[in-house]
Design a protein around this motif. Structure first.
Motif, PDB file in Angstrom:
ATOM      1  N   PRO A  10      45.250  45.249  39.585  1.00 23.76           N
ATOM      2  CA  PRO A  10      44.465  45.451  40.798  1.00 23.76           C
ATOM      3  C   PRO A  10      44.598  44.233  41.712  1.00 23.76           C
ATOM      4  O   PRO A  10      44.924  43.141  41.235  1.00 23.76           O
ATOM      5  CB  PRO A  10      43.036  45.597  40.279  1.00 23.76           C
ATOM      6  N   THR A  11      44.344  44.410  42.979  1.00 17.51           N
ATOM      7  CA  THR A  11      44.558  43.357  43.968  1.00 17.51           C
ATOM      8  C   THR A  11      43.937  42.031  43.555  1.00 17.51           C
ATOM      9  O   THR A  11      44.586  41.003  43.596  1.00 17.51           O
ATOM     10  CB  THR A  11      44.005  43.791  45.345  1.00 17.51           C
ATOM     11  N   GLY A  12      42.689  42.018  43.161  1.00 21.00           N
ATOM     12  CA  GLY A  12      42.032  40.775  42.764  1.00 21.00           C
ATOM     13  C   GLY A  12      42.687  40.144  41.556  1.00 21.00           C
ATOM     14  O   GLY A  12      42.830  38.925  41.479  1.00 21.00           O
ATOM     15  N   MET A  13      43.085  40.967  40.615  1.00 21.57           N
ATOM     16  CA  MET A  13      43.734  40.464  39.407  1.00 21.57           C
ATOM     17  C   MET A  13      45.093  39.864  39.750  1.00 21.57           C
ATOM     18  O   MET A  13      45.458  38.807  39.238  1.00 21.57           O
ATOM     19  CB  MET A  13      43.922  41.578  38.380  1.00 21.57           C
ATOM     20  N   ALA A  14      45.860  40.521  40.597  1.00 23.13           N
ATOM     21  CA  ALA A  14      47.176  40.020  40.980  1.00 23.13           C
ATOM     22  C   ALA A  14      47.060  38.655  41.647  1.00 23.13           C
ATOM     23  O   ALA A  14      47.882  37.769  41.397  1.00 23.13           O
ATOM     24  CB  ALA A  14      47.880  41.016  41.896  1.00 23.13           C
ATOM     25  N   THR A  15      46.041  38.463  42.463  1.00 26.97           N
ATOM     26  CA  THR A  15      45.812  37.172  43.105  1.00 26.97           C
ATOM     27  C   THR A  15      45.524  36.104  42.059  1.00 26.97           C
ATOM     28  O   THR A  15      46.047  34.988  42.133  1.00 26.97           O
ATOM     29  CB  THR A  15      44.644  37.271  44.105  1.00 26.97           C
ATOM     30  N   VAL A  16      44.724  36.438  41.074  1.00 25.46           N
ATOM     31  CA  VAL A  16      44.404  35.488  40.010  1.00 25.46           C
ATOM     32  C   VAL A  16      45.645  35.204  39.175  1.00 25.46           C
ATOM     33  O   VAL A  16      45.886  34.059  38.774  1.00 25.46           O
ATOM     34  CB  VAL A  16      43.237  35.997  39.137  1.00 25.46           C
ATOM     35  N   TYR A  17      46.458  36.223  38.929  1.00 25.78           N
ATOM     36  CA  TYR A  17      47.694  36.004  38.174  1.00 25.78           C
ATOM     37  C   TYR A  17      48.618  35.040  38.918  1.00 25.78           C
ATOM     38  O   TYR A  17      49.188  34.128  38.323  1.00 25.78           O
ATOM     39  CB  TYR A  17      48.424  37.318  37.918  1.00 25.78           C
ATOM     40  N   ILE A  37      42.449  27.339  38.635  1.00 21.91           N
ATOM     41  CA  ILE A  37      42.896  28.710  38.887  1.00 21.91           C
ATOM     42  C   ILE A  37      41.977  29.413  39.880  1.00 21.91           C
ATOM     43  O   ILE A  37      42.441  30.036  40.834  1.00 21.91           O
ATOM     44  CB  ILE A  37      42.991  29.489  37.567  1.00 21.91           C
ATOM     45  N   ALA A  38      40.686  29.297  39.669  1.00 25.50           N
ATOM     46  CA  ALA A  38      39.724  29.939  40.577  1.00 25.50           C
ATOM     47  C   ALA A  38      39.856  29.393  41.995  1.00 25.50           C
ATOM     48  O   ALA A  38      39.818  30.155  42.965  1.00 25.50           O
ATOM     49  CB  ALA A  38      38.304  29.741  40.057  1.00 25.50           C
ATOM     50  N   ARG A  39      40.038  28.098  42.114  1.00 28.56           N
ATOM     51  CA  ARG A  39      40.184  27.490  43.448  1.00 28.56           C
ATOM     52  C   ARG A  39      41.441  28.013  44.131  1.00 28.56           C
ATOM     53  O   ARG A  39      41.405  28.374  45.316  1.00 28.56           O
ATOM     54  CB  ARG A  39      40.224  25.971  43.322  1.00 28.56           C
ATOM     55  N   LEU A  40      42.560  28.066  43.403  1.00 32.42           N
ATOM     56  CA  LEU A  40      43.810  28.556  43.987  1.00 32.42           C
ATOM     57  C   LEU A  40      43.726  30.040  44.348  1.00 32.42           C
ATOM     58  O   LEU A  40      44.368  30.485  45.294  1.00 32.42           O
ATOM     59  CB  LEU A  40      44.969  28.318  43.020  1.00 32.42           C
ATOM     60  N   ALA A  41      42.948  30.803  43.593  1.00 30.89           N
ATOM     61  CA  ALA A  41      42.798  32.242  43.854  1.00 30.89           C
ATOM     62  C   ALA A  41      41.715  32.529  44.883  1.00 30.89           C
ATOM     63  O   ALA A  41      41.488  33.688  45.228  1.00 30.89           O
ATOM     64  CB  ALA A  41      42.477  32.970  42.558  1.00 30.89           C
ATOM     65  N   ASP A  42      41.054  31.489  45.335  1.00 32.68           N
ATOM     66  CA  ASP A  42      39.960  31.626  46.303  1.00 32.68           C
ATOM     67  C   ASP A  42      38.865  32.551  45.761  1.00 32.68           C
ATOM     68  O   ASP A  42      38.391  33.464  46.442  1.00 32.68           O
ATOM     69  CB  ASP A  42      40.485  32.129  47.645  1.00 32.68           C
ATOM     70  N   THR A  43      38.490  32.303  44.510  1.00 34.90           N
ATOM     71  CA  THR A  43      37.411  33.038  43.870  1.00 34.90           C
ATOM     72  C   THR A  43      36.557  32.035  43.101  1.00 34.90           C
ATOM     73  O   THR A  43      36.704  30.829  43.288  1.00 34.90           O
ATOM     74  CB  THR A  43      37.969  34.160  42.956  1.00 34.90           C
TER      75      THR A  43
END
Length: 72
Positions: A10-17, A37-43
């Motif tokens: 899913p879109t959010g997961m792909a961003t985190v990956y 990881i969270a900072r780079l994924a903007d989450t």
């Protein structure tokens, strides 16, 4: 995770990956933490911990998704 070679996150997961792989490249496997990881994924870290049981599980899933995308 799905065992299918055609798995699309899913879109959010792909961003985190993508953020996970970037963190691995920047910091190495021993220093790429959930905060990076969270900072780079903007989450936030809570999103990560809600979806993966550990940072190792996230790294495993992200690398497996990358391998699945690069297979012929």
């Amino acid at each position: 995770m799905s065992g299918s070679p055609h798995f699309l996150a899913p879109t959010g997961m792909a961003t985190v990956y993508r953020a996970t792989l970037e963190a691995l490249a920047r910091y190495g496997p021993r220093r790429a933490g959930v905060t990076h990881i969270a900072r780079l994924a903007d989450t936030n870290r809570m999103f990560v911990y809600r979806n993966w049981s550990s940072p190792q599980a996230l790294i495993r899933d992200a690398t497996q998704a990358e391998v699945n995308l690069t297979r012929p």
